[in-house]
Design a protein around this motif. Sequence first.
Motif, PDB file in Angstrom:
ATOM      1  N   GLY A 123      57.005  24.127  23.235  1.00 17.49           N
ATOM      2  CA  GLY A 123      56.873  25.485  22.725  1.00 17.49           C
ATOM      3  C   GLY A 123      55.607  25.717  21.929  1.00 17.49           C
ATOM      4  N   GLY A 124      54.597  24.871  22.135  1.00 15.73           N
ATOM      5  CA  GLY A 124      53.336  25.012  21.402  1.00 15.73           C
ATOM      6  C   GLY A 124      53.382  24.492  19.987  1.00 15.73           C
ATOM      7  N   ILE A 125      54.402  23.685  19.665  1.00 17.95           N
ATOM      8  CA  ILE A 125      54.548  23.131  18.318  1.00 17.95           C
ATOM      9  C   ILE A 125      54.489  21.605  18.397  1.00 17.95           C
ATOM     10  CG2 ILE A 125      55.985  22.999  16.263  1.00 17.95           C
ATOM     11  CD1 ILE A 125      55.010  25.807  16.844  1.00 17.95           C
TER      12      ILE A 125
ATOM     13  N   ASP B  68      43.856  28.193  23.705  1.00 14.94           N
ATOM     14  CA  ASP B  68      44.173  27.402  24.891  1.00 14.94           C
ATOM     15  C   ASP B  68      44.374  25.929  24.565  1.00 14.94           C
ATOM     16  OD1 ASP B  68      43.950  29.638  26.565  1.00 14.94           O
ATOM     17  OD2 ASP B  68      41.780  29.391  26.726  1.00 14.94           O
ATOM     18  N   ALA B  69      44.594  25.607  23.302  1.00 15.01           N
ATOM     19  CA  ALA B  69      44.836  24.219  22.920  1.00 15.01           C
ATOM     20  C   ALA B  69      46.064  23.693  23.653  1.00 15.01           C
ATOM     21  CB  ALA B  69      45.042  24.117  21.409  1.00 15.01           C
ATOM     22  N   TRP B  70      45.999  22.452  24.106  1.00 17.00           N
ATOM     23  CA  TRP B  70      47.124  21.888  24.847  1.00 17.00           C
ATOM     24  C   TRP B  70      47.191  20.382  24.639  1.00 17.00           C
ATOM     25  CZ3 TRP B  70      46.465  18.856  29.553  1.00 17.00           C
ATOM     26  CH2 TRP B  70      45.132  18.688  29.939  1.00 17.00           C
ATOM     27  N   ILE B  71      48.377  19.831  24.870  1.00 14.86           N
ATOM     28  CA  ILE B  71      48.581  18.394  24.750  1.00 14.86           C
ATOM     29  C   ILE B  71      48.502  17.764  26.132  1.00 14.86           C
ATOM     30  CG2 ILE B  71      50.186  16.558  24.112  1.00 14.86           C
ATOM     31  CD1 ILE B  71      49.089  17.988  21.695  1.00 14.86           C
ATOM     32  N   TYR B  72      47.534  16.882  26.279  1.00 19.97           N
ATOM     33  CA  TYR B  72      47.422  16.098  27.510  1.00 19.97           C
ATOM     34  C   TYR B  72      48.365  14.910  27.399  1.00 19.97           C
ATOM     35  CZ  TYR B  72      45.594  12.580  30.723  1.00 19.97           C
ATOM     36  OH  TYR B  72      45.475  11.620  31.682  1.00 19.97           O
TER      37      TYR B  72
ATOM     38  N   GLY C 101      36.689  24.304  22.661  1.00 18.74           N
ATOM     39  CA  GLY C 101      35.608  24.790  21.810  1.00 18.74           C
ATOM     40  C   GLY C 101      35.418  26.287  21.825  1.00 18.74           C
ATOM     41  N   ASP C 102      36.321  27.012  22.496  1.00 24.67           N
ATOM     42  CA  ASP C 102      36.186  28.456  22.630  1.00 24.67           C
ATOM     43  C   ASP C 102      37.422  29.155  22.050  1.00 24.67           C
ATOM     44  OD1 ASP C 102      35.265  30.956  23.350  1.00 24.67           O
ATOM     45  OD2 ASP C 102      35.949  30.795  25.429  1.00 24.67           O
TER      46      ASP C 102
ATOM     47  N   PHE D  31      35.888  22.941  17.665  1.00 30.27           N
ATOM     48  CA  PHE D  31      35.640  21.611  18.211  1.00 30.27           C
ATOM     49  C   PHE D  31      35.928  21.607  19.705  1.00 30.27           C
ATOM     50  CE2 PHE D  31      36.839  17.154  19.121  1.00 30.27           C
ATOM     51  CZ  PHE D  31      35.721  16.507  18.611  1.00 30.27           C
ATOM     52  N   GLU D  32      34.998  21.085  20.472  1.00 30.16           N
ATOM     53  CA  GLU D  32      35.199  20.922  21.909  1.00 30.16           C
ATOM     54  C   GLU D  32      35.364  19.437  22.190  1.00 30.16           C
ATOM     55  OE1 GLU D  32      33.068  21.776  26.241  1.00 30.16           O
ATOM     56  OE2 GLU D  32      32.028  22.311  24.383  1.00 30.16           O
ATOM     57  N   GLY D  33      36.563  19.057  22.586  1.00 33.83           N
ATOM     58  CA  GLY D  33      36.810  17.653  22.838  1.00 33.83           C
ATOM     59  C   GLY D  33      38.271  17.301  22.636  1.00 33.83           C
ATOM     60  N   THR D  34      38.518  16.099  22.147  1.00 29.68           N
ATOM     61  CA  THR D  34      39.857  15.540  22.054  1.00 29.68           C
ATOM     62  C   THR D  34      40.121  15.063  20.637  1.00 29.68           C
ATOM     63  OG1 THR D  34      39.607  14.790  24.340  1.00 29.68           O
ATOM     64  CG2 THR D  34      41.412  13.845  23.082  1.00 29.68           C
ATOM     65  N   VAL D  35      41.338  15.330  20.129  1.00 30.69           N
ATOM     66  CA  VAL D  35      41.737  14.896  18.788  1.00 30.69           C
ATOM     67  C   VAL D  35      43.094  14.204  18.894  1.00 30.69           C
ATOM     68  CG1 VAL D  35      42.235  15.599  16.409  1.00 30.69           C
ATOM     69  CG2 VAL D  35      40.498  16.838  17.744  1.00 30.69           C
ATOM     70  N   ASP D  36      43.291  13.177  18.096  1.00 32.39           N
ATOM     71  CA  ASP D  36      44.549  12.438  18.129  1.00 32.39           C
ATOM     72  C   ASP D  36      44.817  11.838  16.752  1.00 32.39           C
ATOM     73  OD1 ASP D  36      46.852  11.490  19.302  1.00 32.39           O
ATOM     74  OD2 ASP D  36      45.847  10.208  20.766  1.00 32.39           O
TER      75      ASP D  36
END
Length: 264
Positions: free
Chosen positions: A48-50, A66-70, A91-92, A233-238
């Motif tokens: 649910g986007g959380i 458009d943030a999403w979990i890969y 990044g947008d 930020f354009e990229g990946t965070v964990d």
Amino acid sequence: MGLGAVALSLTLGALPGTAHAADTGQTSRAAETPLSREGYWPLEAAPGGIAPNVQADGLPLTLNGDAWIYHNEDIFGDAALVDQGDLRLDGDGDWAATSAAPVGGDGSFTLAARARPAAADDRTQTVLSLPGSHADRLAIRYQAATGKWEVVVSTKDKADAPQVVVTEEQALPDDDPYGVGDHLAVVYDAPAHELRFYVNGQLANTSTAADTTSWTASGGLQVGRSAIRGEYFEGTVDEVRAYSGVANTTMISQMSALTGLPDL
């Protein structure tokens, strides 16, 4: 990549010339600071986007834009930064945020995340930030002008407030699309009046200050942007983490591992 430790003395909210070196009692004072985990977001899923917080009763992260979990379902697929999932940002206008600040910044705190920019280019990009009304209490970002990771501290919640910048001097950001990025951690030790910036588990720079300007962040923790300046930020965070109190060097080294540690 090679890393080195560089000591830098700066003063937050003090007159020029009052910066001083760390004294021999800093380690014992830091050890007396209580440590409490306020948030650990492994970013393995976001129903649910959380994105849930492992810490009981802790604030979740809400994904925006458009943030999403890969999530890697294929052993031959693109590996996540840590374990099977991570947060992807274009990044947008993408970011994730808590509804309130897990740590305020008016006392000792520790913030950490692993980040891999899609490109270390001509855009300054913020990985983590704690906003006030007019300035970021603290931001961890890639600075395009220097090509380095840096920590920025605003001495007041004012748009034109003086800033203290602590720059990682040795390592370039890892923007290899198949790499593991860099682990970034900031420790503010209020009793020792010291800000510490660790990259990949090593102390990259030390700012020692007589800090009388520890104002409290009023907004939620921002992942992937500055709520004040944008700098998406354009990229990946964990592996995002927040603690009240001071994490020691051993704990920072453990955080930088490429395996999630839910009990840390």
